[in-house]
Design a protein around this motif. Structure first.
Motif, short mmCIF file in Angstrom:
data_model
loop_
_atom_site.label_atom_id
_atom_site.label_comp_id
_atom_site.label_asym_id
_atom_site.label_seq_id
_atom_site.Cartn_x
_atom_site.Cartn_y
_atom_site.Cartn_z
N ARG A 122 0.81 -1.22 0.00
CA ARG A 122 0.00 0.00 0.00
C ARG A 122 0.84 1.27 0.00
NH1 ARG A 122 -5.36 -0.10 1.00
NH2 ARG A 122 -5.26 1.87 2.18
N ALA A 123 2.14 1.14 0.16
CA ALA A 123 3.01 2.32 0.15
C ALA A 123 3.06 3.01 -1.21
CB ALA A 123 4.43 1.93 0.57
N PHE A 124 2.60 2.35 -2.26
CA PHE A 124 2.74 2.88 -3.62
C PHE A 124 2.18 4.30 -3.76
CE2 PHE A 124 1.07 3.37 -8.00
CZ PHE A 124 2.27 3.29 -8.70
N HIS A 125 1.07 4.58 -3.10
CA HIS A 125 0.45 5.88 -3.30
C HIS A 125 1.22 7.02 -2.63
CE1 HIS A 125 -1.63 4.57 0.45
NE2 HIS A 125 -1.62 5.86 0.76
N TRP A 126 2.25 6.68 -1.84
CA TRP A 126 3.08 7.73 -1.24
C TRP A 126 4.29 8.08 -2.11
CZ3 TRP A 126 0.60 10.02 2.44
CH2 TRP A 126 -0.23 9.30 3.30
N PHE A 127 4.55 7.29 -3.16
CA PHE A 127 5.78 7.47 -3.94
C PHE A 127 5.68 8.66 -4.90
CE2 PHE A 127 6.64 2.57 -4.02
CZ PHE A 127 6.82 2.59 -2.65
N ASP A 128 6.84 9.19 -5.27
CA ASP A 128 6.96 10.03 -6.46
C ASP A 128 7.07 9.04 -7.62
OD1 ASP A 128 8.21 11.31 -8.74
OD2 ASP A 128 8.74 12.97 -7.45
N HIS A 129 5.99 8.86 -8.37
CA HIS A 129 5.90 7.74 -9.31
C HIS A 129 6.90 7.84 -10.46
CE1 HIS A 129 1.63 7.29 -7.59
NE2 HIS A 129 2.46 6.47 -6.97
N GLU A 130 7.14 9.03 -10.93
CA GLU A 130 8.10 9.18 -12.02
C GLU A 130 9.50 8.76 -11.58
OE1 GLU A 130 9.90 12.65 -15.02
OE2 GLU A 130 8.13 13.06 -13.77
N LYS A 131 9.90 9.21 -10.41
CA LYS A 131 11.24 8.87 -9.91
C LYS A 131 11.33 7.42 -9.47
CE LYS A 131 12.24 13.62 -8.68
NZ LYS A 131 12.39 14.61 -7.59
N ALA A 132 10.25 6.89 -8.91
CA ALA A 132 10.24 5.48 -8.51
C ALA A 132 10.35 4.57 -9.73
CB ALA A 132 8.98 5.16 -7.72
N ALA A 133 9.64 4.91 -10.82
CA ALA A 133 9.71 4.10 -12.04
C ALA A 133 11.14 4.07 -12.57
CB ALA A 133 8.75 4.64 -13.09
N LYS A 134 11.80 5.19 -12.54
CA LYS A 134 13.20 5.26 -13.00
C LYS A 134 14.09 4.38 -12.13
CE LYS A 134 16.95 8.53 -13.92
NZ LYS A 134 17.35 9.97 -13.89
N GLU A 135 13.87 4.43 -10.83
CA GLU A 135 14.68 3.63 -9.91
C GLU A 135 14.39 2.13 -10.08
OE1 GLU A 135 17.31 3.18 -6.39
OE2 GLU A 135 17.16 4.25 -8.30
N PHE A 136 13.13 1.77 -10.26
CA PHE A 136 12.78 0.36 -10.46
C PHE A 136 13.40 -0.17 -11.75
CE2 PHE A 136 8.54 0.53 -7.87
CZ PHE A 136 9.26 0.92 -6.75
N ARG A 137 13.38 0.61 -12.80
CA ARG A 137 14.04 0.20 -14.04
C ARG A 137 15.53 -0.08 -13.80
NH1 ARG A 137 10.46 4.19 -16.36
NH2 ARG A 137 9.22 3.31 -18.09
N ARG A 138 16.13 0.75 -12.97
CA ARG A 138 17.56 0.60 -12.71
C ARG A 138 17.88 -0.69 -11.95
NH1 ARG A 138 21.14 1.22 -8.80
NH2 ARG A 138 19.61 1.91 -7.27
N ILE A 139 17.07 -1.03 -10.95
CA ILE A 139 17.41 -2.19 -10.11
C ILE A 139 16.88 -3.51 -10.65
CG2 ILE A 139 17.59 -0.75 -8.05
CD1 ILE A 139 14.91 -1.90 -7.09
N LEU A 140 15.93 -3.45 -11.61
CA LEU A 140 15.39 -4.68 -12.17
C LEU A 140 16.31 -5.28 -13.23
CD1 LEU A 140 11.59 -3.90 -12.61
CD2 LEU A 140 12.53 -5.84 -11.34
N ARG A 141 16.37 -6.60 -13.26
CA ARG A 141 17.05 -7.30 -14.35
C ARG A 141 16.15 -7.28 -15.59
NH1 ARG A 141 18.30 -11.44 -9.82
NH2 ARG A 141 20.34 -10.70 -9.10
N PRO A 142 16.72 -7.49 -16.77
CA PRO A 142 15.91 -7.51 -17.99
C PRO A 142 14.73 -8.48 -17.86
CG PRO A 142 18.23 -7.50 -18.55
CD PRO A 142 18.16 -7.67 -17.06
N GLY A 143 13.55 -8.02 -18.22
CA GLY A 143 12.36 -8.85 -18.13
C GLY A 143 11.75 -8.92 -16.75
N GLY A 144 12.30 -8.14 -15.79
CA GLY A 144 11.79 -8.19 -14.42
C GLY A 144 10.42 -7.55 -14.27
N TRP A 145 9.70 -8.00 -13.26
CA TRP A 145 8.32 -7.56 -13.03
C TRP A 145 8.24 -6.63 -11.82
CZ3 TRP A 145 3.96 -8.80 -15.87
CH2 TRP A 145 4.09 -9.82 -16.82
N VAL A 146 7.29 -5.71 -11.88
CA VAL A 146 6.88 -4.92 -10.73
C VAL A 146 5.50 -5.41 -10.30
CG1 VAL A 146 6.33 -2.64 -9.81
CG2 VAL A 146 8.18 -2.91 -11.48
#
Length: 265
Positions: A122-146
């Motif tokens: 439920r923490a998702f609605h507290w995030f800065d979504h644009e910056k979180a998406a960028k960070e998730f792309r960085r830490i995910l391996r190719p083909g990784g899921w959110v």
């Protein structure tokens, strides 16, 4: 990034995360647990395997992380709030596969391409979504899921749901603003814009004693803490609600776990 911008971001993060300071005991004991069917969905539709590395961002006390740990996954829990993180570290003492780190969705401090799945409750609605998406792309391996999972009571027009909603509206601290913030659907669409996305909903019910009703409500960020001017009014209203709607000393409330799984383009 300039020092001024970083300080401004840190102030916003601090404002959000400190809302849960002092609520950890109620959070650990009374928060609704995620249904095991979440794992079935991830295995069937996302190919989740036990050897996959999971990062739980905004992990709180580790309620969502525990679901993956029970499946056999190693989990890194990232949590900015000190009280919540201490609760998650207590969970780590029971699960050798759990590592707990201080960080935010926007700055996890994890290595590049270090996760197969990023999970968020439920923490998702507290995030800065644009910056979180960028960070998730960085830490995910190719083909990784959110994986975004939101576990809550069903808000509908049933009399018991309307009555409980009225308690929160009247006695909560800033409930209307936070209800609007927690409306996830359009934010999820934007988060995965142009990528892959599917949704599932898992319905159930919870049977709450008076103690559990009080504790679960008190774990919410919008309820007044003890000592607040509205605290006693909230407690009295909840007791009246329970007295009216209980049968055999429990109230039954419908629940829904909304799961959104996506991959970035």
């Amino acid at each position: 990034m300039s020092d001024e911008v970083r300080m401004s971001e840190d102030a916003v993060v601090g404002e959000h995360t400190e809302r849960f300071t002092g609520r950890v005991e109620d959070y650990e004991r009374y928060r609704l647990r995620y249904p095991a069917k979440v794992i079935e969905i991830l295995v069937g539709r996302c190919g989740l395997q036990r050897e996959h590395q999971v990062v739980d961002v905004g992990a709180g006390t580790g309620i969502l992380a525990e679901l993956f740990l029970e499946h056999g996954n190693a989990v890194v829990a990232v949590e900015p709030n000190d009280d919540m993180r201490a609760g998650c570290e207590r969970l780590a003492s029971l699960w050798p596969g759990l590592t707990v780190k201080k960080g935010t969705a926007e700055r996890t401090a994890l290595a590049d391409a270090s996760a197969d799945f990023v999970a968020v409750g439920r923490a998702f609605h507290w995030f800065d979504h644009e910056k979180a998406a960028k960070e998730f792309r960085r830490i995910l391996r190719p083909g990784g899921w959110v994986v975004l999972a939101s576990n809550s009571r069903v808000r509908d027009e049933s009399p018991i749901s309307v009555a409980y909603e009225a308690v929160l509206q009247e006695h909560g601290t800033d409930y209307p603003a936070n209800r609007e913030r927690s409306e996830m659907a359009p934010k999820v669409d934007a988060f995965f814009a142009g990528g892959e996305l599917f949704r599932e909903e898992i319905y159930g019910e919870q049977r709450l004693t008076l103690e559990e009703l009080l504790g679960q409500t008190q774990s919410l960020s919008v309820t007044p803490a003890q000592g607040h001017a509205k605290y006693e009014g909230m407690q009295s209203a909840l007791r009246d609600f329970f007295s009216k709607w209980q049968t055999d000393d429990v109230v039954v409330m419908r629940t829904v776990c909304r799961v959104a799984c996506g991959r970035f383009r």
